[in-house]
Motif scaffolding. Structure first.
Motif, mmCIF file in Angstrom:
data_model
loop_
_atom_site.group_PDB
_atom_site.id
_atom_site.type_symbol
_atom_site.label_atom_id
_atom_site.label_comp_id
_atom_site.label_asym_id
_atom_site.label_seq_id
_atom_site.Cartn_x
_atom_site.Cartn_y
_atom_site.Cartn_z
ATOM 1 N N GLN A 139 10.635 -1.221 -9.407
ATOM 2 C CA GLN A 139 9.290 -1.461 -8.889
ATOM 3 C C GLN A 139 8.894 -0.325 -7.945
ATOM 4 O OE1 GLN A 139 8.928 -5.285 -7.044
ATOM 5 N NE2 GLN A 139 9.251 -6.414 -8.946
ATOM 6 N N GLN A 140 7.782 0.326 -8.250
ATOM 7 C CA GLN A 140 7.332 1.415 -7.392
ATOM 8 C C GLN A 140 6.801 0.858 -6.077
ATOM 9 O OE1 GLN A 140 5.182 4.916 -8.991
ATOM 10 N NE2 GLN A 140 3.523 4.343 -7.598
ATOM 11 N N ARG A 141 7.386 1.289 -4.970
ATOM 12 C CA ARG A 141 7.007 0.796 -3.649
ATOM 13 C C ARG A 141 6.209 1.815 -2.838
ATOM 14 N NH1 ARG A 141 9.368 -4.017 -2.156
ATOM 15 N NH2 ARG A 141 10.003 -5.088 -4.060
ATOM 16 N N LEU A 142 6.275 3.073 -3.217
ATOM 17 C CA LEU A 142 5.587 4.096 -2.429
ATOM 18 C C LEU A 142 5.288 5.296 -3.309
ATOM 19 C CD1 LEU A 142 4.629 5.220 0.343
ATOM 20 C CD2 LEU A 142 6.936 6.113 0.663
ATOM 21 N N MET A 143 4.094 5.850 -3.114
ATOM 22 C CA MET A 143 3.701 7.059 -3.838
ATOM 23 C C MET A 143 2.730 7.828 -2.971
ATOM 24 S SD MET A 143 4.013 8.816 -6.677
ATOM 25 C CE MET A 143 3.146 10.163 -7.528
ATOM 26 N N THR A 144 3.100 9.041 -2.572
ATOM 27 C CA THR A 144 2.190 9.872 -1.788
ATOM 28 C C THR A 144 1.754 11.068 -2.636
ATOM 29 O OG1 THR A 144 3.951 11.222 -0.804
ATOM 30 C CG2 THR A 144 3.344 9.194 0.336
ATOM 31 N N GLY A 192 1.033 14.267 -1.700
ATOM 32 C CA GLY A 192 1.618 15.572 -1.419
ATOM 33 C C GLY A 192 0.605 16.695 -1.391
ATOM 34 N N ASN A 193 -0.665 16.374 -1.038
ATOM 35 C CA ASN A 193 -1.706 17.408 -1.009
ATOM 36 C C ASN A 193 -1.890 18.026 0.376
ATOM 37 O OD1 ASN A 193 -2.868 15.293 0.355
ATOM 38 N ND2 ASN A 193 -4.579 14.988 -1.070
ATOM 39 N N GLY A 194 -1.032 17.652 1.321
ATOM 40 C CA GLY A 194 -1.124 18.225 2.662
ATOM 41 C C GLY A 194 -2.060 17.498 3.597
ATOM 42 N N ASN A 195 -2.769 16.485 3.102
ATOM 43 C CA ASN A 195 -3.697 15.716 3.937
ATOM 44 C C ASN A 195 -2.937 14.566 4.590
ATOM 45 O OD1 ASN A 195 -5.705 13.883 4.915
ATOM 46 N ND2 ASN A 195 -7.203 14.823 3.534
ATOM 47 N N LEU A 196 -2.661 14.712 5.890
ATOM 48 C CA LEU A 196 -1.863 13.712 6.595
ATOM 49 C C LEU A 196 -2.570 12.369 6.650
ATOM 50 C CD1 LEU A 196 0.578 12.864 8.228
ATOM 51 C CD2 LEU A 196 -0.465 13.888 10.262
ATOM 52 N N LYS A 197 -3.881 12.371 6.758
ATOM 53 C CA LYS A 197 -4.607 11.107 6.832
ATOM 54 C C LYS A 197 -4.492 10.343 5.514
ATOM 55 C CE LYS A 197 -8.726 9.457 9.192
ATOM 56 N NZ LYS A 197 -10.014 9.852 9.811
ATOM 57 N N GLU A 198 -4.509 11.041 4.390
ATOM 58 C CA GLU A 198 -4.331 10.383 3.106
ATOM 59 C C GLU A 198 -2.913 9.839 2.967
ATOM 60 O OE1 GLU A 198 -5.587 12.189 -0.483
ATOM 61 O OE2 GLU A 198 -7.388 13.080 0.398
ATOM 62 N N THR A 199 -1.943 10.571 3.499
ATOM 63 C CA THR A 199 -0.563 10.081 3.480
ATOM 64 C C THR A 199 -0.436 8.803 4.292
ATOM 65 O OG1 THR A 199 0.250 12.359 3.262
ATOM 66 C CG2 THR A 199 1.840 10.689 3.935
ATOM 67 N N MET A 200 -1.094 8.757 5.458
ATOM 68 C CA MET A 200 -1.099 7.534 6.255
ATOM 69 C C MET A 200 -1.732 6.381 5.486
ATOM 70 S SD MET A 200 -2.158 8.996 10.027
ATOM 71 C CE MET A 200 -2.157 7.361 10.758
ATOM 72 N N SER A 201 -2.791 6.675 4.725
ATOM 73 C CA SER A 201 -3.433 5.636 3.921
ATOM 74 C C SER A 201 -2.493 5.120 2.843
ATOM 75 C CB SER A 201 -4.716 6.188 3.287
ATOM 76 O OG SER A 201 -5.324 5.221 2.456
ATOM 77 N N ASP A 202 -1.733 6.025 2.213
ATOM 78 C CA ASP A 202 -0.777 5.614 1.185
ATOM 79 C C ASP A 202 0.315 4.716 1.761
ATOM 80 O OD1 ASP A 202 -2.118 7.087 -0.725
ATOM 81 O OD2 ASP A 202 -0.902 8.889 -0.402
ATOM 82 N N ILE A 203 0.664 4.934 3.033
ATOM 83 C CA ILE A 203 1.793 4.218 3.635
ATOM 84 C C ILE A 203 1.337 2.987 4.409
ATOM 85 C CG2 ILE A 203 3.625 4.416 5.372
ATOM 86 C CD1 ILE A 203 3.896 7.353 4.487
ATOM 87 N N TYR A 204 0.348 3.143 5.277
ATOM 88 C CA TYR A 204 -0.068 2.059 6.166
ATOM 89 C C TYR A 204 -1.323 1.322 5.697
ATOM 90 C CZ TYR A 204 3.284 3.772 9.614
ATOM 91 O OH TYR A 204 4.430 4.134 10.264
ATOM 92 N N GLY A 205 -2.006 1.865 4.706
ATOM 93 C CA GLY A 205 -3.201 1.203 4.211
ATOM 94 C C GLY A 205 -4.480 1.888 4.640
ATOM 95 N N LEU A 206 -5.542 1.556 3.937
ATOM 96 C CA LEU A 206 -6.825 2.221 4.163
ATOM 97 C C LEU A 206 -7.418 1.896 5.528
ATOM 98 C CD1 LEU A 206 -8.960 4.010 2.839
ATOM 99 C CD2 LEU A 206 -10.001 1.957 1.873
ATOM 100 N N ASN A 207 -7.236 0.663 6.004
ATOM 101 C CA ASN A 207 -7.817 0.280 7.283
ATOM 102 C C ASN A 207 -7.221 1.085 8.435
ATOM 103 O OD1 ASN A 207 -9.497 -1.335 8.974
ATOM 104 N ND2 ASN A 207 -7.718 -2.549 9.541
ATOM 105 N N VAL A 208 -5.915 1.315 8.398
ATOM 106 C CA VAL A 208 -5.269 2.125 9.437
ATOM 107 C C VAL A 208 -5.781 3.557 9.381
ATOM 108 C CG1 VAL A 208 -3.072 3.122 10.175
ATOM 109 C CG2 VAL A 208 -3.212 0.690 9.634
#
Length: 617
Positions: free
Chosen positions: A193-198, A200-216
């Motif tokens: 089961q895929q639990r995480l996918m980032t 890797g485009n260098g955008n830290l805010k998008e990485t945070m969205s992938d991990i913590y969710g869009l609201n964060v």
């Protein structure tokens, strides 16, 4: 015959494995660091049974040259450093050459790798012994598989917690690696089961969205700061989104994830009074510095570090967070979040601009007879007052020269604001008061509720903070000294803190075995009851074990602002509400009380209409 002997290399590796490989997540961390050091841009992690059965990591990095195959599992065999001088300027994540040797000593390892200038090679290693080396597949990068972890050290298995716990720690490791390296794409698969996918485009805010969710990610505020030695960049999340532990404060140094209590505390201090008690922020921060200023060779896990200029770094980080929060409008929205698929029906209002509204005025019901600005014997549940025109916020008197009068005098002290500073509160019309505790306000964006106690706490706190913490503590002389007597068990504490009390602005001397005389007190003490406040403050100081004047000044400002603010069930008239709102609008940070509770909350017109089924969506 002597009894000292050199242990066999297999035993040495098992001993070192106990320091480096504590659990499955330790294996994942070490292998991810190797992939990143190999310049990988895509890393896939496959886990079965929380890593106890299988850990597989595939990357597209530089790979390993086939001639280095025999050295892969030897202790202290590394390509990262070559001399003792390199230990003082470590730029790679790994450098000791212990990871693969430690893993190979307690597990079965298969490595398939190809270097761009070498031939593909396959290596099989079990329990510290090389089992096979043969040609591999033509694929750039490294594919390493770990199976049967701790198969030859069964005692270690006793200390492994539940599989769920181990899976959580693996997820945490991959998440922190991904946030420290936003230019690398990470994919984590747990039991198919895929639990995480980032991305890797260098955008830290998008990485945070992938991990913590869009609201964060939407509530993330960028921070930047630098001086001659350090450069800080990252994001902190607005204080209304917080956590009950420090695990969400992600700090990396030169893209190496670390744990450092002093830096975490600096982030919390940067939020100052914006966070509720026992709550912690979400933050992702990277600190760039010369490798010579940080020592990562402290612990085998390489997660603990020491800094050469820790005090300067802590100060820079705290100020960076503080400045980022000062620029934000921090009024929480209590309405339900609108799903992404729904389009907003109103234009957003820029709260940094002063707007005027041509709105019809409506007559309000008559006010209760006992509405005189003081607590009534039988308070009405709800009542309203006439709406008022736009509140003009003019330059208030200097807080250093004018102590804060009580609210009954229809004036609240307003901290002075610099010329041209944008308004931090939106324009709001006064509607009325609820339960003698909350002020109801409105504008075109919807309805606001203001906690009158929290609002005056913030106002008085900024007044006291400006006077107490800034050292403006001119003494008010007394013709007749106040004499205080304390129990003998407090005398030792107070005796040791007399000098610090004098630094706070008290003229105090010991005049008897258990007695003290105060001949002057700071000008920020409440002039209506100075003797009572002075006694309470001396009591407060005597109870402090580790007494710091600066820390105490901050606690003192919070304590006095809370004690002297209006309480619940205290009815205010229109002029008092106007004064309260005007003074709040002049505050430096008007959104929370000194304890971190919100002063204002907002409910949009859209959400109100939805609740009444005026909008059927």
């Amino acid at each position: 015959m002597g009894t000292i002997k050199v242990l066999e290399s297999a035993i040495q590796n098992k001993i070192s494995a106990g320091e480096v490989v504590e659990r499955p997540s330790s294996v994942v961390k070490e292998l991810l660091e190797n992939s990143i050091d190999a310049n990988a841009t895509e890393i896939e992690v496959f886990i079965e049974e929380s890593g106890m059965k299988k850990i597989r990591i595939v990357d597209d990095g530089d790979g390993i040259h086939h001639t280095d195959g025999p050295l892969l599992f030897q202790r202290h065999a590394t390509s990262k450093i070559s001399s003792d001088y390199d230990l003082f300027q470590i730029r790679s994540l790994g450098f000791r050459g212990e990871a693969l040797a430690s893993i190979g000593a307690v597990a079965k390892v298969s490595v398939e790798t190809k270097h761009h200038s070498g031939d593909p090679v396959f290596i099989r290693f079990e329990g510290g012994e090389l089992m096979r080396q043969s040609p591999g597949k033509e694929r750039q990068g490294t594919d390493i598989t770990i199976t049967d972890l701790f198969f030859n050290t069964p005692a270690r298995l006793k200390y492994i917690r539940s599989l769920k716990t181990e899976s959580g720690k693996i997820i945490d490791v991959v998440q922190k690696m991904a946030m420290a390296h936003p230019k690398v794409s990470f994919r984590l698969v747990l039991d198919d089961q895929q639990r995480l996918m980032t991305k890797g485009n260098g955008n830290l805010k998008e990485t945070m969205s992938d991990i913590y969710g869009l609201n964060v990610a939407r509530n993330a505020v960028e921070i930047q700061a630098q001086d001659a030695d350090f450069r800080i960049h990252g994001f902190v999340v607005r204080p209304e989104i917080n956590r009950s532990n420090r695990n969400y404060m992600n700090i990396s140094v030169n893209q190496r994830h670390i744990k450092n209590f002093a830096l975490s505390q600096s982030i919390v201090k940067g939020f100052h009074t914006l966070l509720p008690k026992d709550k912690y922020p979400i933050a992702v921060i990277d600190i760039e510095m010369d490798p010579k200023l940080v020592d990562v060779n402290v612990h085998p896990a390489k997660i603990e570090v020491k800094f050469s200029k820790e005090r300067e770094l802590n100060h820079l980080l705290e100020n960076a967070v503080l400045e980022s929060m000062r620029k934000e409008v921090l009024i929480p929205d209590v309405a339900k979040k609108i799903p992404d698929r729904q389009k907003p029906v109103q234009d957003a209002i820029d709260f940094t601009q002063r707007n005027t509204f041509d709105r019809p005025r409506y007559d309000a019901p008559p006010m209760p007879r006992n509405f005189e600005g003081r607590q009534s014997e039988q308070p009405e549940t709800v009542y309203t007052v006439d709406p008022v025109p736009t509140i003009a916020r003019e330059e208030g008197p200097s807080p250093e020269t004018n102590p804060p009068p009580e609210l009954e005098e229809e004036h609240v002290p307003a901290p002075s604001k610099s010329e041209g500073e944008a308004e931090k509160l939106p324009y709001m019309e006064i509607v009325g008061q609820l339960h003698g505790t909350y002020i109801i306000l409105q504008n075109d964006s919807g309805m606001y509720m203001m906690d009158q106690h929290a609002a005056q706490e913030r106002i008085k706190y900024e007044y006291y903070s400006a006077n107490i913490t800034a050292g403006k503590t001119a003494a008010v002389p007394l013709l007749i000294p106040y004499t205080f007597e304390f129990p003998m068990n407090d005398i030792i504490e107070i005796d040791g803190k007399l000098e610090k009390l004098k630094q706070l602005g008290f003229d105090i001397d010991k005049v008897g075995p258990t007695q003290y005389a105060v001949t002057g007190y700071p000008n920020w003490i409440d002039e209506k009851r100075p003797e009572e406040d002075i006694g309470e403050l001396i009591d407060f100081v005597s109870e402090k074990e580790d007494f710091s004047v600066n820390q105490y000044k901050e606690e003192l400002a919070i304590m006095m602002s809370c004690k002297q603010s209006i309480k619940a069930n205290h009815y205010l008239d229109r002029s008092q509400i106007e004064a309260l709102l005007e003074a709040l609008g002049s505050c430096y940070s008007p959104y929370t009380c000194p304890h971190g509770r919100p002063v204002l909350i907002h409910m949009s017109t859209y959400e109100i209409e939805r609740m009444f089924n005026r909008i059927m969506k």
